[in-house]
Structure formats: structure tokens, C-alpha cells
Design an enzyme around this catalytic site. Structure first.
Site, PDB file in Angstrom:
ATOM      1  N   CYS A 173       0.833  -1.193   0.000  1.00 54.03           N
ATOM      2  CA  CYS A 173       0.000   0.000   0.000  1.00 54.03           C
ATOM      3  C   CYS A 173       0.877   1.255   0.000  1.00 54.03           C
ATOM      4  O   CYS A 173       1.551   1.519  -0.973  1.00 54.03           O
ATOM      5  CB  CYS A 173      -0.967  -0.052   1.190  1.00 54.03           C
ATOM      6  SG  CYS A 173      -2.360   1.080   1.043  1.00 54.03           S
TER       7      CYS A 173
ATOM      8  N   HIS B 251      -3.530  -5.667   0.904  1.00 54.70           N
ATOM      9  CA  HIS B 251      -2.830  -5.875   2.170  1.00 54.70           C
ATOM     10  C   HIS B 251      -2.710  -7.355   2.532  1.00 54.70           C
ATOM     11  O   HIS B 251      -3.606  -7.909   3.165  1.00 54.70           O
ATOM     12  CB  HIS B 251      -3.600  -5.181   3.301  1.00 54.70           C
ATOM     13  CG  HIS B 251      -3.439  -3.701   3.335  1.00 54.70           C
ATOM     14  ND1 HIS B 251      -2.421  -3.084   4.035  1.00 54.70           N
ATOM     15  CD2 HIS B 251      -4.153  -2.719   2.760  1.00 54.70           C
ATOM     16  CE1 HIS B 251      -2.530  -1.759   3.896  1.00 54.70           C
ATOM     17  NE2 HIS B 251      -3.572  -1.508   3.119  1.00 54.70           N
TER      18      HIS B 251
ATOM     19  N   GLU C 257      -0.856  -8.562   4.796  1.00 59.82           N
ATOM     20  CA  GLU C 257      -0.710  -8.715   6.245  1.00 59.82           C
ATOM     21  C   GLU C 257      -2.043  -8.628   6.960  1.00 59.82           C
ATOM     22  O   GLU C 257      -2.140  -8.959   8.139  1.00 59.82           O
ATOM     23  CB  GLU C 257       0.295  -7.680   6.779  1.00 59.82           C
ATOM     24  CG  GLU C 257      -0.258  -6.297   7.130  1.00 59.82           C
ATOM     25  CD  GLU C 257      -0.674  -5.442   5.937  1.00 59.82           C
ATOM     26  OE1 GLU C 257      -0.738  -5.954   4.810  1.00 59.82           O
ATOM     27  OE2 GLU C 257      -0.959  -4.242   6.151  1.00 59.82           O
TER      28      GLU C 257
END
Ligand code: ADP
Ligand code: MG
Lengths: 85, 230, 762, 85
Positions: free
Chosen positions: B86, B203, B205
Site C-alpha cells: 500500500c 494488504h 498482512e
């Protein structure tokens, strides 16, 4: 009708916090541009308008600023130039 | 394996990345400060999401000049893994570690949502854990995620297998409707030519725990563990 | 009672104190007399400014405090009740949750983007100054009709402002509520709630302590923005006021993020004793309130305050509402250590004053004393009012109207038409257009974000627990019957929290009303607060704090009275998290609670007939409590697959929502509502009788048994179907439709409206 | 050293999608400004710089653009004006 290109500058009103300008000033200093004393960041809008005359095009651009382009509470605007295209 | 997660002023997904690395992968994470010149011997560097320097001017534009970025660049040039997620992707493009740029979303609004991604390209370091053509479900949350580059660059990225993720629908078709930000050719993630630097708007994560809705981000990190850890 | 204070002198250039100037500061002659008595002399211009801020409604609660005192505030787990920057409750295992809601209505009406953004910034600071790390934001919004370009401009700006600020700072916005009604035309409501997490022993309060301790101004520089914002928020939003409106404040979430990290580090460092946000009325109120809480004196030197503009007067410095600033009391000798932490986060900090033993509030400008008041009396002796309360007869008449006497429109012969009208009503329609602009997932703890369940669920990392969070208020109910409406607002929030598996714990509230000097407005205020108190007592959810926003009026009149409830619930076991959407075909659909013949005050009457009339549904608080218990017991037993309460739009809308709330799948349902025969089909389908929840379950027997054991009526009314069709048999009337037109109406209504042009000027 | 105010226009490179310009055009049409044919939106940055001369100020501003203010992949910049302040 002719075609005019009206450029408008829109800037944060004086006295209001300009966080973006401040961040960019700080960054410029960090990059070694020590001689920068102030940075303000605004918008540059180019309008191509059909109108009878340059004056009419500007009047119309002003109305657009009042109505939509500039925030009446936080921004000031200025017609920067008007040319025939 | 040691992961270094960079915190710029304004980063806000740094702790999420740390949690993914430590809680889900069981690896060690080091918080790296933007002013540091030391990567503490980390094997992998992550530039996390957020709004470094408030995203003033353009996302990632100022962060690029942070002292730690010199180390990130050196790390990348050694062929070691660098992951930009990002805002991290934006920083990598601004730093020219990755080609192209990330522009304001075509819809002009910040978008937080789940998207589908198609896995392609050839970056074994990150993709080994996936099947080619596999469809993933990952979250996005960004206002400036429209990937842009000139046609030559785009062609080259595709020819070299550097495009690793594209936005797609649930069945893997890359369509305009499934593209959340107007990215050129539906590009959601790319690597550099060497395949060690990856940048992506979604994302991974945020997708490492079933509790939070998806574990499709795990294989990305696991591929890395298998490869670099070996 | 004049004291020895005599060394305060007007500054050269100060305007003379005239009755006109006093009036301009919103100080009544009565209040001015009181001030003269307190000072024993004429105030200086600077002092007049200070008093006008501290005695504004916003800071002093002068019309509301006596009524607020009636609210229940205690429970064994309440660590901090009202009076601090935020309330705090214990959630066990040494963890505590701080939370608070606040309004930014007036600033948002003038400049929606910055108004909403700075509202978010302010409430974040209230929470992290308690020592808590913000983990979730909520927002409660009220607007006029989306059919006007100006309302669309307001909605766009407010949503973007909330999103940009929360997104940038990295706190997920996880839930909220929105309602549209012409009553809010010209005066939108923007309430933001923040929830934070901390260890119990990290709790810090904003109490100035320790004679000789230095006071520091931290964060952004002080500019001329927002001077007199607090008094501005205490006036009607008339055309005249709009002309003299103060300069808006501009938010800087990037600086706030640094301030957040630095403040938490400072609090943990042990170098400081107190920290407070410079919010409304800026330096003035923060310093005066800290001194009052600590029962000490303070001296502030305005020449030490870092300013953004040259030539700022003490008056301006004291009253500026520049954002992202904090006031910190450090331990003596620790100021350098404190400054070092702030510097690490690229923040400026300057010592601007000191805690003193002498019980005075003193402001100096270098050598000159520019303001001095006898101690905390400025805060404690603020005038208090007990305004007259009288119900508006017009409203009594509206309430008395019989909704059953309203003839059906021809189109209503087809109940599907009516259902589509309701599902596409912006108040009911899906709010994705809004919450898609909010990062709801950052911090990777959002188990259920906006849209997925009746409340948001945020896990508490490192424990097996989670919080259930929701804001609610059906203000149409409050308008027609403030006491009942106040009760329902709490009951609905509790139901929503319980539907996700959370036990309702405590509330914060934001009281948005009109001008309290109008008897009919004060009646609404008093009754709504009492209703809220009734429900909080019945449900065991104390009030830990809140905010009062009065004068929400425009030339057309007051807004609907809107006591927004922000509820925090605790999910003891993360496995109990329950969503609102159906999940499995064949599951039984169980209705908890009864369908009674109550059509009054409904969204149906408003949307289909353009009427705000009738008796508000009666909420039985004892029933609501048992309903919550029954739901939680059934969820804990593992027999509940989904749960969704029946609220705006009534039964048919709730059932349709259950069919559409699963992100991955749309389901169908077939049900039979064989209610008591005296309930008309209209009330069955669209009435908003309280105390009802729709549960889907593979083990209906278990749910029925648990409900019965809690004294809650429960029956199986139908099944979840794979076929995407909704079939409702309601007495004599049958509604039968594919889901597609329903989901089109529900999901596209707001995007379609928002696509049209928006503009600031009407 | 003197103080100069250098104004810079930064515009999206031609050929790149300018969704903001398009959205503003559409909004202007919806508001009745039918004569607007095209709108482009860029950034307007005002730098106050200490420098020996206007030319030196401009050179310095150019360096700032190259280094930070404009993204060479997607943007073009132009010094619009330089005045003494
Ligand atoms: N302004 C908002 N911000 C974030 N989420 C919102 C907002 N408004 C509504 N939502 C979400 O949309 C869903 C439906 O809200 P609402 O209609 O208020 O539910 P209910 O009728 O059950 O109270 C909830 O998950 C709620 O949190
Ligand atoms: Mg609900």
C-alpha cells in the site's frame, strides 16, 4: 462563440493551517533547500469554455468557482489568465 | 528469519505487519525507525501501509528521502527481499525501486473493501506458495492506488513476468468492474526485474488469520520463508 | 467578596467593556453581574473572552447539568465515570476500555469536510489523553433529504472528512448509523465516537497537580483559527451568524498521529502528571479545567506559546481552537526528558506556565498580568439554569393521530412495492457508499466491520474477548415521544450489541437538541434524558460520559431531538461472535418477541405517506433485559447462526436484510406470520414494535427452550431457503418476490442519489 | 539576498486519465455550465524563496520540482511566474 482557456488558481485562505504546505516546506528543507521560506499548495484548474468574449468566459469561470470549484469557507481563487484557443 | 518493518512518521500498518510476522509466522520482527541508517541485520524489509508524512503532495513522495530509504535501496540492490504494501508500494515507486506510479483512484474516493486478485508472473520468492492463476481474496484500503506507467513500461513488466497480481472477479476474470481504482491493465502488484522487490496495493498482512476473513496473504510470506530461510 | 487581586490592567488597544461587547460575548446581564461579583471589579477584554468561553453552553453545561445528574453512572467495572476526557470501564484481565462520543455539528454545517475531520480529531484526543490507544471509531450522522444538492454536498464532505482523518491516523472506523429527514435540513448532526484500549494501571486523568510543576503546550502551533468556536457552538445557526462565522479549523491528521504516539509514550514514561486536549475554547478551558480538577492554581505566560501568526493578542492565543494541540503538566525537572520524547515524534513543546499554590487562574503576557480569576470558582460557579419545560401541543397532536386512519396508497396493493420503497429509503438502505470510504480494518482486529452485523466487533488482541460497538438513535421516536424515544435509543443499541454476542456494558451519549430556552425543546431534552436513564438502569448500562450539543436550530426550527447512544458491549468468548445475515439454507427462522399492532412513528409512514405521526412503539425495558439475556444464552450455547433485531422499517425490512447481509451470498426466506388476528397486516409487515429479534438456527428447539426459560416469546416462523425469493405470509396478505429487486433497491439507493450533482450553494 | 515568490504549475501528463478533471466537468455541466468543454486539474505551488536573483530563484524552484514536487512518471511542471516580494 469562441473558445477560451481560463486558468484559475485556488489557494488555502490566508491564516488557515495548510498542513500540506508545511509538510512540503519541511521536506524541502530536509533536502537542502534551506532558502525556502514558505510553501503553499493549491490547485490549478484549466477550463476550456465557449463564450462570446474573454470577459464573458471569465465571468462564467468566476461563477463556477463560486458555485463549485473553490470552497467558499477555506479557499480563495483568482483567474490567472484567459487566452483564446 | 528477521523482518525489519519501517516506521515513517505517519505509517499506520507497521504494527499490523509486525503482528503478522511474529504472531502468525513465528518470526522475529524489528521496528526500524525512518531516521535510522541501520537495518539491524534484517533479512527482509517491509515498508508498511499508512500515510507517511501525511501523503502530502503525493503518497510516498516525501518518505522516499528518509534516511532509512538509503538502506532499503542498498538492501534491494543486494537482491534481498523488500516488500512494499500500500503506502509502502507508493514509496517504492517514488524511490524508483519499482517502475510506474500510483495515482489517485479513478473513483476519486478512498476505497476500503475486499478484492479478488489473480496470481500471475514469475517471482518465485513471493509466489511459490501460490498456483499460477489462483484467485485470492485480500483487503484494500487506499485513495491513491491507480497504477500507471507508459505503455512500454507496462509491456515490459508483462513480458518479464513482473506483474504478479491483477484485480479480477471471483472467477479470475480481469474486468473493469473488478478494478477498484482504475489501475492500468488491472495491475495490483508488481516486482522489480530481479524479482526481489515487490509492491502491492492490497494488504497481505491483513489476510493472515481466518478470524479476520482470509488467510490468502500467508503464502506470500511463507514463500519467502521457504526460500530465504533455506 | 472582592479579593486582593488588583494588578490586572487592560492592555493598550483593548476595547472598552461596554454592554454591547458583553452581549456580543454571549454573556447575559445576569451573568455579567455574577462575574463582577466574582472579580470584585470590571473584567479586562481578555477576561471577558475567557469567561465567554468557559460559561458557554459547550463548556459549562449550564442548561443541561442538573438534568444530566439524574443519569446512572456506576457499576463495579466503571473505572472512570463522567467528568474526565472520556469514560473508562474494566473489561477484565487488567484491560480497560476508554470511550466517548462528541458532536461537531455546527462546524460541519459550515464546512463539512474540515468540520467532520476535526470532530474526529478531537474525540481521538479525548481518548488517548486517558492513556488509551484508540482502537475503533464510530460515527452517527443526521442529514436532510438527499434530494437536495446541498445535502449531497454535506454528505460527501462529512464522509470524506471522517474517512480521511481516521484513515490517516490508522484507527479503523467500524460502525455507525445514519438517518435522513428534512428535520435536519440546514443543520446536520455529526457525532463521532472513539474507543480506546489500555492497561488498567495506565489510566491517567487530566488533573493538574504538584506545586511548581511546569505546564507545556505540545503539538501544533496556535493560530487564529476557530476563535470562539465554543461560544459559536452555543448559538443558533442563523443567517446572521453565518456571516460572522469564525474561521474554520483545519485538521492535520498527520500531526495528530504523531501526537497520539508521543502522548502514549509520554504517559508511559512517568515524566508527566496530567495531559489534556486543547479542545473547545482551547488553552483557556484546558488549563482552567485542569486546575479546577486538581484544586490548584495555574499561571500561563502567553508569550511562551508557540504561535503560527505574528501579532496574536493574549485574547486570541487563549481562545484559539487550532487543532492538534495538548496541554501537559510535567513533573518538575522532567521537562527536558518529556521534550525529548516529543522531539522524537517531530513535535514542538514549550513550557508555558506552572502549577502554583495560590488559588488563582492567572494569565500573564511577559511582565503584564492580563487575566486573573479567583481559583477554580470560574468553573465551579458558572451560572446554572433550570429552564421551563413544556411539551409542544403540536407534537401532542401529531402523536395522537391514528396511523390506521391513514388510507393505503393504491400502489400498496402490492406489498413488494412498499418493501422496495422502504429498502431504498436512504435511512434504511445499505450504507456501503459511506463506509467503503472508511478504513475499517487497519490494526487487524476488526472481526466484523460495518454492514456485517448489528454492531461492529473488534477483538482484544492477546485475550479471547472482543468488544461489540454501535451507535443508535431513532430520533423520530424521540420527537414524537421523548421519554419513550430516549428509552428506545438505549434499548436498540443494547439489542444490536447483544445480537453480535456482546453483553451491553456501558454507554456514552451525545445529546443533540435545539435551543434549551424554548420550553418545548427543554421538555424534549429533559424527557429524553430521563428515558435514557430509565433504560440504562433497567439494562445495567451506566453512562460514563457524553457530550451536549444544544442550539441545533436553523430558521426553520429545531432538529429532531437526537440523543445518540454509543454502546460498548463485551463478548467474553470470540467464538460467540454472531453476524446478522443468514448463512445456511434450511435453518429455521425464529422470531423472539411479539408482533404488536404499533404502526406509529414508523419509517413506513414517513417514507410512503410523508407523515411523522402516531404513538411511538412501547418499549418494555424488563422485556428488553430478558431478551438480551436470552440472546446471549442462546448464542453461548452455540445454537444461533445469525441474529438481527427488528428496527426501522419493521419485520419485512429486517427479514430482507437478513437475506442480504452475508457478504458472499444472498439467501431467500419463506415465513408465515400468524400473529394475533387483531394485528393488521400493515402493522405486521411495517410496524416497528420493539423487543424483537430474528434468529436463524439449525437447532430451533434449543433456541425456543432458552427463550422460554427467559420469559421471551419465541416461535419458528419459517426457513432460510437457497432459492433467492422472499415469501412472507402476513395474515391476509402475502408478499412474494425474487430477491433481486430488493437487493437492487437496498444496495443502489444511496449510490444512485449521490451520483447527482452536489453543491455548497443552495 | 532578495525574496522571490515563484509559482509553479504541476499538471497530469497529457494522455493520462484525469478522473478529477472529468468529474469536475461533469459536475459543472450538471450545474448548468453547458459551455465548459474541458477541465484539467493540477497543482499550484507557491514557493517563497530567498535568492540572489529571479533567475536563481527559478533555477532553485526547478530543482525542487525535479527532486520532489513533480513526479516525472505522471506529471509535467512549469514555472508560471516569479515576482519579488
Ligand atoms: N456512518 C456509518 N459509519 C460506519 N458504519 C455505518 C454507518 N452507518 C451505518 N453503518 C453500519 O451499517 C450497518 C447497519 O446500520 P443500521 O442501519 O444503523 O443498523 P441497525 O438498524 O441494526 O441499527 C451497521 O453495521 C452499521 O455499523
Ligand atoms: Mg439492528
Amino acid at each position: 462563440m469562441n473558445r477560451f482557456r481560463v486558468s484559475v488558481h485556488i489557494v488555502p485562505r490566508k491564516g488557515l493551517l495548510d498542513p500540506q504546505g508545511k509538510a512540503v516546506s519541511d521536506a524541502l528543507h530536509a533536502l537542502g533547500f534551506a532558502d525556502v521560506e514558505d510553501t503553499r499548495i493549491g490547485r490549478y484548474i484549466v477550463l476550456d469554455v465557449r463564450a462570446e468574449s474573454a470577459a464573458a468566459a471569465e465571468i462564467s469561470a468566476q461563477a463556477m468557482c463560486d458555485k463549485l470549484l473553490a470552497n467558499p469557507v477555506t479557499e480563495d481563487y483568482q483567474i490567472a489568465s484567459t487566452v483564446t484557443v | 528469519m528477521k523482518f525489519g518493518i519501517v516506521t515513517f512518521p505517519g505509517s499506520n500498518c507497521d504494527t499490523d505487519a509486525i503482528h503478522a510476522v511474529t504472531d502468525q509466522l513465528g518470526q522475529t520482527a524489528f521496528a526500524l525507525w525512518h531516521r535510522d541508517h541501520d537495518t539491524q541485520g534484517c533479512d527482509v524489509l517491509i515498508l508498511p501501509g499508512g500515510f507517511a508524512y501525511g501523503d502530502a503532495l503525493r503518497a510516498g513522495a516525501i518518505a522516499r528521502f528518509s534516511p532509512i530509504m538509503q538502506e532499503v535501496i542498498a538492501h534491494a540492490e543486494r537482491g534481498a527481499p523488500v516488500i512494499g504494501i500500500c503506502n509502502g508500494f507508493q514509496v517504492l515507486c517514488e524511490s524508483h525501486l519499482l517502475p510506474g506510479a500510483l495515482m489517485r483512484n479513478a473513483g476519486l474516493k478512498f476505497v476500503c473493501d475486499w478484492v479478488h486478485l489473480r496470481v500471475e508472473g514469475s517471482a518465485p520468492m513471493y509466489l511459490n506458495g501460490y498456483q499460477q492463476g489462483q484467485v485470492l481474496r485480500l483487503p484494500i484500503a487506499h485513495g491513491e492506488g491507480r497504477f500507471a506507467a507508459d505503455d512500454d513500461t507496462l509491456d515490459q513488466l508483462e513480458q518479464n513476468g513482473q506483474v504478479v497480481f491483477r484485480y479480477c472477479d471471483a472467477s479470475g476474470n480481469v474486468t473493469d468492474a473488478s478494478n477498484p481504482n482504475g489501475a492500468m491493465r488491472g495491475i495490483a502488484g508488481i516486482t522489480n526485474a530481479a524479482g526481489n522487490v515487490i509492491g502491492m496495493m492490497p494488504h497481505p498482512e491483513r489476510a493472515v488469520e481466518a478470524l479476520l476473513g482470509s488467510t490468502d496473504g500467508l503464502p506470500l510470506f511463507e514463500s519467502l520463508l521457504a526460500r530465504v530461510g533455506a | 467578596m472582592s479579593t486582593t487581586i488588583s494588578n490586572v490592567k487592560p492592555r493598550p488597544g483593548d476595547p472598552a467593556i461596554t454592554p454591547a461587547l458583553v452581549a456580543e460575548h454571549g454573556i447575559t446581564p445576569f451573568e455579567y453581574d455574577k462575574l463582577l461579583g466574582l472579580l470584585g471589579r470590571e473584567p479586562t477584554f481578555t477576561e471577558l473572552g475567557i469567561v465567554s468561553a468557559l460559561w458557554s453552553e459547550h463548556c459549562s453545561y449550564k442548561h443541561s447539568r442538573p438534568v444530566l445528574k439524574s443519569l446512572p453512572t456506576k457499576a463495579p467495572y466503571v473505572l472512570q465515570g463522567p467528568g474526565e476526557n472520556a469514560g473508562v470501564i474494566s473489561v477484565g484481565d487488567g484491560w480497560a476500555v476508554a470511550f466517548k462520543i462528541e458532536s461537531h455539528n455546527h462546524p460541519s454545517a459550515v464546512e463539512p469536510y474540515q468540520g467532520a475531520a476535526t470532530g474526529v480529531g478531537g474525540i481521538l484526543r479525548d481518548v488517548f489523553t486517558m492513556g488509551a490507544r484508540p482502537i475503533a471509531m464510530l460515527n452517527s450522522l443526521r442529514f436532510g433529504s438527499l434530494d437536495t444538492p446541498r445535502v449531497r454536498w454535506l454528505v460527501s464532505g462529512v464522509v470524506k472528512g471522517i474517512g480521511d482523518y481516521g484513515n490517516c491516523i490508522g484507527v479503523p472506523t467500524v460502525a455507525g448509523d445514519v438517518m435522513f429527514d428534512p428535520a435536519y435540513e440546514g443543520n446536520p448532526l455529526v457525532n463521532a465516537m472513539c474507543v480506546g484500549l489500555m492497561r488498567e494501571d495506565e489510566l491517567i486523568t487530566a488533573k493538574a497537580e504538584g506545586i511548581g510543576n511546569p505546564i507545556l503546550a505540545v503539538g501544533a502551533r496556535t493560530g487564529r483559527d476557530g476563535i470562539h468556536g465554543a461560544s459559536f457552538a452555543s448559538e443558533d445557526l442563523s443567517a446572521e451568524n453565518e456571516a460572522k462565522r469564525p474561521r474554520v479549523q483545519v485538521g492535520d491528521p498527520f500531526t495528530e498521529k504523531l501526537l497520539l504516539e508521543a502522548s502514549l509514550e509520554l504517559i508511559r514514561s512517568g515524566h508527566i502528571v496530567a495531559i489534556q486536549d486543547m479542545g473547545a475554547a482551547g488553552l483557556t478551558s484546558s488549563s482552567a479545567e485542569m486546575a479546577e480538577r486538581g484544586d490548584v492554581g495555574v499561571v500561563i505566560d502567553v508569550t511562551k506559546v508557540p504561535v503560527r501568526e505574528e501579532g496574536m493578542t493574549p485574547y486570541e492565543i487563549l481562545l484559539s481552537e487550532s487543532q492538534e494541540r495538548m496541554l501537559v503538566v510535567a513533573k518538575r525537572g522532567h521537562e527536558d526528558a518529556a521534550k525529548a520524547i516529543l522531539r522524537k515524534w517531530e513535535l514542538q513543546a514549550e513550557v508555558i506556565g506552572e502549577v502554583i499554590a495560590e488559588p488563582v487562574y492567572r494569565v500573564v503576557e511577559g511582565d503584564r498580568v492580563v487575566a486573573e480569576f479567583p481559583g477554580s470558582r470560574l468553573v465551579t460557579e458558572c451560572p446554572q439554569y433550570h429552564p421551563e419545560a413544556r411539551e409542544s401541543e403540536a407534537i401532542v397532536a401529531l402523536r395522537a393521530r391514528d396511523p390506521h386512519a391513514v388510507p393505503e396508497r393504491a400502489e400498496e396493493a402490492d406489498a413488494v412495492w412498499t418493501l422496495v420503497q422502504l429498502l431504498s429509503s436512504p435511512t434504511i438502505a445499505n450504507k456501503r457508499w459511506i463506509y467503503r470510504q472508511y478504513d475499517s480494518q487497519v490494526r487487524t482486529s476488526t472481526v466484523v466491520g460495518p454492514g456485517g452485523a448489528d454492531a461492529a466487533v473488534v477483538r482484544l488482541r492477546g485475550t479471547n474477548k472482543a468488544l461489540a460497538l454501535k451507535t443508535d438513535c431513532n430520533s423520530r421516536y424521540v420527537y414524537l415521544d421523548p421519554r419513550m424515544g430516549g428509552r428506545i435509543a438505549v434499548a436498540e443499541a443494547a439489542r444490536n450489541v447483544a445480537c453480535t454476542g456482546g453483553r451491553p456494558m456501558a454507554i456514552t451519549n451525545c445529546l443533540n437538541f435545539g435551543n434549551p430556552k424554548k420550553p418545548e425543546v427543554f421538555f424534549q431534552f429533559r424527557e429524553a434524558v430521563h428515558g435514557m436513564g430509565d433504560a440504562c438502569r433497567a439494562l445495567g448500562t451506566p453512562v460514563t460520559g457524553g457530550n451536549v450539543s444544544l442550539y441545533n436550530e436553523n430558521p426553520q426550527g429545531a432538529v429532531f431531538p437526537t440523543p445518540t447512544i454509543g454502546m460498548v458491549g463485551l463478548i467474553e468468548n470470540i467464538d460467540h461472535v454472531t453476524r446478522s445475515g443468514f448463512r445456511t439454507a434450511g435453518d429455521a427462522i425464529v422470531l423472539l418477541g411479539d408482533c404488536t399492532d404499533e404502526l406509529g412513528a414508523s419509517e413506513y409512514l414517513s417514507r410512503v405517506h410523508n407523515l411523522t405521526i402516531g404513538a411511538v412503539p412501547v418499549v418494555d425495558l424488563d422485556h428488553e433485559k430478558r431478551l438480551v439475556d436470552a440472546l446471549l444464552a442462546a448464542i453461548a450455547e452455540g445454537s444461533v447462526r445469525s441474529a438481527h433485531d427488528v428496527s426501522e422499517g419493521g419485520f419485512a425490512v429486517a427479514l430482507a436484510e437478513c437475506c442480504m447481509a452475508d457478504e458472499d451470498h444472498v439467501w431467500g426466506a419463506e415465513v408465515e406470520l400468524a400473529a394475533a388476528t387483531d394485528v393488521t397486516p400493515r402493522s405486521l409487515l411495517w410496524g416497528e414494535a420493539q423487543g424483537r429479534v430474528l434468529v436463524s438456527t439449525p437447532t430451533a428447539e434449543a433456541v425456543l427452550a432458552t427463550a422460554t426459560a427467559h420469559g421471551i416469546a419465541a416461535r419458528v416462523i419459517g426457513r432460510v431457503t437457497k432459492e433467492k425469493r422472499l415469501i412472507i405470509r402476513a395474515g391476509a396478505r402475502t408478499l412474494d418476490t425474487p430477491l433481486v429487486p430488493l437487493s437492487d433497491a437496498y444496495f443502489n439507493a444511496i449510490p444512485a442519489l449521490m451520483q447527482r450533482a452536489a453543491t455548497a450553494t443552495a
